[in-house]
Enzyme design. Sequence first.
Site, short mmCIF file in Angstrom:
data_model
loop_
_atom_site.label_atom_id
_atom_site.label_comp_id
_atom_site.label_asym_id
_atom_site.label_seq_id
_atom_site.Cartn_x
_atom_site.Cartn_y
_atom_site.Cartn_z
N MET A 32 -3.84 -3.36 -3.66
CA MET A 32 -3.58 -4.66 -3.06
C MET A 32 -4.83 -5.24 -2.41
SD MET A 32 -0.82 -5.52 -0.02
CE MET A 32 -1.86 -4.94 1.33
N SER A 105 -3.39 2.98 -4.40
CA SER A 105 -2.31 2.36 -3.64
C SER A 105 -1.23 1.87 -4.61
CB SER A 105 -2.86 1.25 -2.76
OG SER A 105 -1.91 0.85 -1.79
N GLN A 106 -0.86 0.57 -4.57
CA GLN A 106 0.24 0.11 -5.41
C GLN A 106 -0.07 0.25 -6.89
OE1 GLN A 106 0.72 -3.96 -4.05
NE2 GLN A 106 -0.68 -4.79 -5.59
N ASP A 226 -2.57 7.61 7.42
CA ASP A 226 -2.16 6.34 6.81
C ASP A 226 -1.14 5.62 7.69
OD1 ASP A 226 -1.41 4.25 5.11
OD2 ASP A 226 -1.45 5.52 3.32
N HIS A 302 -5.44 4.74 5.23
CA HIS A 302 -5.09 4.34 3.87
C HIS A 302 -6.32 3.92 3.07
CE1 HIS A 302 -2.45 2.99 0.70
NE2 HIS A 302 -3.03 1.80 0.68
#
Length: 324
Positions: A32, A105-106, A226, A302
Amino acid sequence: MLSSIVLFAGLVNLVSSAAVNDIRPLVIWHGMGDTYASPGMDSFQSEIKEMHPGIFIHSIFIDEDPNADQRATFYGNVNQQIIQVAQQLADIPELSRGFDAIGFSQGGQFLRGYVERNNSPPVHNLITFGSQHMGVSELPACNPWDLLCQVARRAATRGMYSEWAQENLVQAQYFRDPHQLSQYMTLGSFLPDINNEVLLPSSRNSSYADNLASLNKLVLVLFLQDKTVVPKESAWFGSEQPLEDITMDQPSGSGQTPMLSPPNAKDIIPMRLQTLYKEDWIGLRQLDECGGIEFVACQGAHMQIGDCWKDLVAEWVGGSLSVN
């Protein structure tokens, strides 16, 4: 004599070229707010190429314009993006024999969606860093200067499971409210599908389990500090326990995924206690019982990877295409 030397040199070059071409290529899907061609992505690819000379790397994009590609990490239909990416990968000759994949991540759960739904060409090893495999129960926080993120976050918060949000807001499409699971299963457009978390068992797609279980290795990386992904254990297929279930006794099996939440934090259901694992809705249990899942914890917030990636990429990326 000269002709023999030239012939020998030609053979050496041929063997060297064949060896390079035998290296399994790598595909990366960024996270993201990032783009496929950002300085950070370029630097990461350069380091991998130093580690694995000759490796072919493809960085997935939704749009070749970096600004539009970044916008697509907030706004867009994830299902359509995966269809687009599947065609993008199928059109690259260097990937035709399969590849390893890294999802940031995503990008990690999006690559898992590709594996489950398409997987042609096939993924050999999949490494996901801080991904939201069991969704998020709070939307990711935005940097104060990131207007694009802030606008998307406010829009999603107003109607997470609305038709518009589920068609247009990326983060809403993997939002999993543990206290509204029926809404999530009924109205969620992306994550409930790839997790086979549907109200009607007959609606589950058995090919998802077959495809995920075909991986050689699934490496799940969690960031210990995170605070962006809530809960962070989603990176290990952990999820928050619904409030009404917290007082219920939980089975105590050996070898469960560690629960990393501090005392008084929200209770976490680890992967091996998830119904989707126990009933093997997506092939996780089969893959796990064959030794195909690695749980890795990295220090840091994160996506603050540091050097944590190096051993993983050294071991699970850049192998020979001739070796299954």
